[in-house]
Design a protein around this motif. Structure first.
Motif, PDB file in Angstrom:
ATOM      1  N   PRO A   1       0.803  -1.233   0.000  1.00 32.97           N
ATOM      2  CA  PRO A   1       0.000   0.000   0.000  1.00 32.97           C
ATOM      3  C   PRO A   1       0.833   1.279   0.000  1.00 32.97           C
ATOM      4  O   PRO A   1       0.332   2.336  -0.387  1.00 32.97           O
ATOM      5  CB  PRO A   1      -0.829  -0.110   1.282  1.00 32.97           C
ATOM      6  CG  PRO A   1      -0.167  -1.142   2.116  1.00 32.97           C
ATOM      7  CD  PRO A   1       0.597  -2.050   1.216  1.00 32.97           C
ATOM      8  N   GLY A   2       2.094   1.198   0.403  1.00 36.51           N
ATOM      9  CA  GLY A   2       2.923   2.398   0.395  1.00 36.51           C
ATOM     10  C   GLY A   2       3.834   2.487  -0.817  1.00 36.51           C
ATOM     11  O   GLY A   2       4.036   3.564  -1.382  1.00 36.51           O
TER      12      GLY A   2
ATOM     13  N   SER B   1       3.932   0.458  -3.880  1.00 37.09           N
ATOM     14  CA  SER B   1       3.659  -0.248  -5.139  1.00 37.09           C
ATOM     15  C   SER B   1       3.992   0.580  -6.370  1.00 37.09           C
ATOM     16  O   SER B   1       4.285   0.025  -7.433  1.00 37.09           O
ATOM     17  CB  SER B   1       2.193  -0.697  -5.188  1.00 37.09           C
ATOM     18  OG  SER B   1       1.333   0.412  -5.080  1.00 37.09           O
TER      19      SER B   1
ATOM     20  N   TRP C   1       2.363  -2.633   8.022  1.00 30.01           N
ATOM     21  CA  TRP C   1       1.013  -2.335   7.501  1.00 30.01           C
ATOM     22  C   TRP C   1       0.118  -3.515   7.902  1.00 30.01           C
ATOM     23  O   TRP C   1      -0.273  -4.314   7.053  1.00 30.01           O
ATOM     24  CB  TRP C   1       1.060  -2.188   5.977  1.00 30.01           C
ATOM     25  CG  TRP C   1       1.478  -0.851   5.462  1.00 30.01           C
ATOM     26  CD1 TRP C   1       0.670   0.147   5.007  1.00 30.01           C
ATOM     27  CD2 TRP C   1       2.822  -0.348   5.319  1.00 30.01           C
ATOM     28  NE1 TRP C   1       1.431   1.237   4.607  1.00 30.01           N
ATOM     29  CE2 TRP C   1       2.743   0.961   4.788  1.00 30.01           C
ATOM     30  CE3 TRP C   1       4.093  -0.866   5.611  1.00 30.01           C
ATOM     31  CZ2 TRP C   1       3.876   1.748   4.530  1.00 30.01           C
ATOM     32  CZ3 TRP C   1       5.219  -0.101   5.357  1.00 30.01           C
ATOM     33  CH2 TRP C   1       5.101   1.201   4.826  1.00 30.01           C
TER      34      TRP C   1
ATOM     35  N   ASP D   1      -2.818  -4.029   8.630  1.00 32.81           N
ATOM     36  CA  ASP D   1      -4.148  -4.239   8.039  1.00 32.81           C
ATOM     37  C   ASP D   1      -4.065  -5.036   6.737  1.00 32.81           C
ATOM     38  O   ASP D   1      -5.103  -5.448   6.207  1.00 32.81           O
ATOM     39  CB  ASP D   1      -4.810  -2.894   7.684  1.00 32.81           C
ATOM     40  CG  ASP D   1      -5.003  -2.019   8.910  1.00 32.81           C
ATOM     41  OD1 ASP D   1      -4.985  -2.564  10.030  1.00 32.81           O
ATOM     42  OD2 ASP D   1      -5.167  -0.791   8.740  1.00 32.81           O
ATOM     43  N   PHE D   2      -2.874  -5.185   6.202  1.00 28.34           N
ATOM     44  CA  PHE D   2      -2.742  -5.801   4.885  1.00 28.34           C
ATOM     45  C   PHE D   2      -2.106  -7.179   4.988  1.00 28.34           C
ATOM     46  O   PHE D   2      -0.912  -7.310   5.258  1.00 28.34           O
ATOM     47  CB  PHE D   2      -1.903  -4.900   3.966  1.00 28.34           C
ATOM     48  CG  PHE D   2      -2.667  -3.687   3.537  1.00 28.34           C
ATOM     49  CD1 PHE D   2      -3.355  -3.676   2.334  1.00 28.34           C
ATOM     50  CD2 PHE D   2      -2.754  -2.573   4.362  1.00 28.34           C
ATOM     51  CE1 PHE D   2      -4.103  -2.568   1.958  1.00 28.34           C
ATOM     52  CE2 PHE D   2      -3.498  -1.462   3.995  1.00 28.34           C
ATOM     53  CZ  PHE D   2      -4.173  -1.460   2.786  1.00 28.34           C
TER      54      PHE D   2
ATOM     55  N   GLY E   1       2.303   6.138   2.064  1.00 26.54           N
ATOM     56  CA  GLY E   1       0.912   5.681   2.083  1.00 26.54           C
ATOM     57  C   GLY E   1       0.668   4.638   3.163  1.00 26.54           C
ATOM     58  O   GLY E   1       1.478   3.731   3.350  1.00 26.54           O
ATOM     59  N   THR E   2      -0.464   4.783   3.870  1.00 28.99           N
ATOM     60  CA  THR E   2      -0.801   3.820   4.929  1.00 28.99           C
ATOM     61  C   THR E   2      -1.794   2.777   4.445  1.00 28.99           C
ATOM     62  O   THR E   2      -1.898   1.700   5.014  1.00 28.99           O
ATOM     63  CB  THR E   2      -1.473   4.527   6.122  1.00 28.99           C
ATOM     64  OG1 THR E   2      -2.749   5.041   5.681  1.00 28.99           O
ATOM     65  CG2 THR E   2      -0.614   5.677   6.632  1.00 28.99           C
ATOM     66  N   GLY E   3      -2.568   3.136   3.400  1.00 26.76           N
ATOM     67  CA  GLY E   3      -3.620   2.237   2.942  1.00 26.76           C
ATOM     68  C   GLY E   3      -4.834   2.191   3.850  1.00 26.76           C
ATOM     69  O   GLY E   3      -5.774   1.446   3.590  1.00 26.76           O
ATOM     70  N   LYS E   4      -4.835   2.965   4.935  1.00 29.55           N
ATOM     71  CA  LYS E   4      -5.976   2.932   5.866  1.00 29.55           C
ATOM     72  C   LYS E   4      -7.219   3.558   5.233  1.00 29.55           C
ATOM     73  O   LYS E   4      -7.127   4.557   4.529  1.00 29.55           O
ATOM     74  CB  LYS E   4      -5.638   3.714   7.146  1.00 29.55           C
ATOM     75  CG  LYS E   4      -4.689   2.974   8.059  1.00 29.55           C
ATOM     76  CD  LYS E   4      -4.665   3.595   9.448  1.00 29.55           C
ATOM     77  CE  LYS E   4      -3.475   3.086  10.263  1.00 29.55           C
ATOM     78  NZ  LYS E   4      -3.377   1.614  10.344  1.00 29.55           N
TER      79      LYS E   4
ATOM     80  N   SER F   1       1.734   7.315  -3.187  1.00 28.89           N
ATOM     81  CA  SER F   1       0.434   6.933  -2.642  1.00 28.89           C
ATOM     82  C   SER F   1       0.151   7.719  -1.358  1.00 28.89           C
ATOM     83  O   SER F   1      -1.005   8.054  -1.075  1.00 28.89           O
ATOM     84  CB  SER F   1       0.328   5.418  -2.432  1.00 28.89           C
ATOM     85  OG  SER F   1       1.293   4.963  -1.529  1.00 28.89           O
TER      86      SER F   1
ATOM     87  N   VAL G   1      -3.800   3.684  -5.849  1.00 31.72           N
ATOM     88  CA  VAL G   1      -3.724   2.985  -4.563  1.00 31.72           C
ATOM     89  C   VAL G   1      -3.971   3.962  -3.403  1.00 31.72           C
ATOM     90  O   VAL G   1      -4.691   3.654  -2.457  1.00 31.72           O
ATOM     91  CB  VAL G   1      -2.356   2.277  -4.430  1.00 31.72           C
ATOM     92  CG1 VAL G   1      -2.114   1.809  -3.003  1.00 31.72           C
ATOM     93  CG2 VAL G   1      -2.283   1.111  -5.398  1.00 31.72           C
TER      94      VAL G   1
ATOM     95  N   THR H   1      -6.838  -1.303  -1.970  1.00 28.34           N
ATOM     96  CA  THR H   1      -7.208  -0.378  -0.895  1.00 28.34           C
ATOM     97  C   THR H   1      -8.712  -0.079  -0.855  1.00 28.34           C
ATOM     98  O   THR H   1      -9.166   0.616   0.047  1.00 28.34           O
ATOM     99  CB  THR H   1      -6.438   0.958  -1.023  1.00 28.34           C
ATOM    100  OG1 THR H   1      -6.554   1.444  -2.364  1.00 28.34           O
ATOM    101  CG2 THR H   1      -4.968   0.776  -0.674  1.00 28.34           C
TER     102      THR H   1
END
Lengths: 340, 340
Positions: free
Chosen positions: A229-230, A232, A261, A263-264, B135-138, B202, B240, B283
């Protein structure tokens, strides 16, 4: 346009550090490029042993050394003040200084002045060249292998280095191509891909593995992860610009989530293979996975054997732990690869 | 951490330019944010008409204007010397200068000195903030729509702006989020995503569309193309980080190849939809395509109607030309969208 380039041979400088885990860069250089490391300079009190002869800066100069490489991680990322006498002396003698720290070497006035006087270079391996191309997507001559990963820090760099070693031993023409700071120090050249402005990532990757002999392999160090998620975007640009014929998926046994991360969940190796092929086909329709390299350091020798055998059955691909078993099984598959 | 932010209202400065195509930025600002544009300043001889009252810098100051915006493309990317008197006067009166040129405003000594004196800002909309997050993707609150494209320059910015306009007219809460320089000037804030270092793309996209009301839509300007050999990394990071609930594919009728990359056939709209969903699910598992916007300026009105109807039949999606037909058909579909 050029990559970052270092001048060998090297004097490895590790300051007052005694802990091997904080001197991984220096140790990595000795591990993978022993022939380029002529001496070790450490401050009094340091017990760090890299297996190299101790040398002063003056002795290094006399021995033909051309660069002083800072081989430690720096807490806070800054060059300690008590290093400056030594670094300045080296620069005045004409040695380049090579570092991978956050503070810019050229921002340190004493070093900048000394460099202006002697003509030596201050090389920050985290800083990409100012001018980079936009990716063209044009087919280049020669063959390319890229290491990719289920996550960051799963062995993409060391797998690529071991592949280079094993490929050369098998009589293949192979060169490791570095895309990160430690890799650049080891390879003596490369590009810190994650520090490149996003418009130029695939162009930088093209510059990193230029045209070559038809039977020559560039073995390119991967970055990030295609499901990360950070990071890619970095992975995408490196994949598209590298136009690899072959790739090896790197993984760590037992890892269940993207590190940092939580959550992933970690993607499966199968998902990474499928996605890498899907995206990589943009610039190389023949892209194929030639194997998997797993960091099995959390497993016993028995467990490792079973883990790799089971994985190989599941995927129908050679599966190795590059650092424990070598990569010969993958190299054998590469040798059979038909590349258009 | 903050995006780039401009202070309205604006004085649009277009130098001696008379050709409307070279003053697209200024014209775009007037087109989309008429209420923020109070005056126009042009050098003697210019016949350019933006439909705004002419104003000197002093008149602009008296009228409450807070920024002078350079509204022309510059040949060579440099600020002409004969602009400096005017720009310096504006800065000394406390007006910010806003530009999207290659040369940095702060590198022009007269402007830097004047800004230090008055406290005005010199804002380069091509320059991202120095500090950006990874990016955290949260998951963030609120809803997001991203425009994507079969290529660059197919109307991603103007489609997003038209969507914002039509969504607001339909009673939806919507804000255009700018990811490129012209968009930033129009929106008054944003981030030049393609100039961000790849590790932070991201994260920058996350900063661009922060938490919001549950029923609020960010309408995010897309960049590049997911099948673009040069710019796909930018597109990946923006996708993303944006975690869009909905996306609109932008396309130009008749385009057959990636513009400037003639070895690369244009991807089909279907392929862009499929790939965008595949990657966007990382995401946002609920990501869905809500329509297509085609630049049909090469077609007659009759041809346009048939083209859009045929495309809509083929895809089962509302297909519009945002600037010719508006985007109401897409907005209607958005209104019915269930977002988890």
């Amino acid at each position: 346009m050029k990559t970052v380039e270092l001048k060998a041979p090297y004097l490895i400088f590790t300051g007052s550090e005694s802990r091997p885990t904080y001197a991984k860069t220096g140790a990595g250089l000795v591990e993978w490029r022993r022939e380029l490391c002529l001496g070790h300079l450490r401050l009094s009190g340091s017990t760090l042993d890299l297996g190299l002869p101790d040398m002063t800066v003056a002795e290094a100069k006399a021995a033909g050394i051309r660069s002083l490489v800072i081989g430690t991680a720096l807490v806070g990322g800054r060059i300690p003040d008590d290093w400056l006498d030594i670094l300045e002396e080296a620069v005045l003698l004409g040695l380049d200084i090579v570092a991978g720290v956050h503070s810019r070497l050229a921002d340190i006035e004493r070093l900048a002045k000394a460099a202006a006087k002697s003509g030596a270079s201050l090389i920050d391996v985290r800083v990409p060249p100012a001018v980079l191309p936009v990716g063209t997507g044009k087919k280049r001559s020669g063959k390319r292998l890229l290491t990719v990963g289920t996550d960051c820090a799963v062995g993409k760099k060391y797998t690529a280095l071991q592949l280079e070693k094993d490929m050369r031993r098998a009589g293949l023409k192979a060169d490791f191509r570095a895309s990160g700071q430690t890799g650049i120090m080891i390879a003596g050249q490369g590009l810190p891909i994650d520090a490149v402005i996003s418009d130029f990532v695939s162009g930088a990757a093209e510059l990193l593995s230029p045209d070559n002999d038809a039977d020559h392999w560039d073995v390119i160090e991967g970055q990030g992860g295609i499901f990360h998620p950070g990071y890619s975007a970095v992975t995408m640009g490196l994949l598209v610009g590298s136009q690899p014929d072959a790739f090896v998926v790197c993984h760590e046994a037992g890892r269940t989530h993207i590190e940092g991360w939580e959550d992933f969940p970690l993607p499966t190796i199968e998902a990474v293979i499928e996605r890498t092929i899907l995206i990589g086909q943009l610039t190389n329709p023949n892209i194929t996975c030639v194997g998997v390299s797993v960091n099995t350091s959390s497993l016993s020798a028995d467990e490792r054997g079973k883990y790799l055998a089971d994985l190989s059955d599941r995927l129908g691909l050679p599966c190795v732990d590059a650092l424990k078993t070598g990569t010969d099984a993958i190299v054998a598959r590469l040798g059979k690869l038909k590349v258009a």
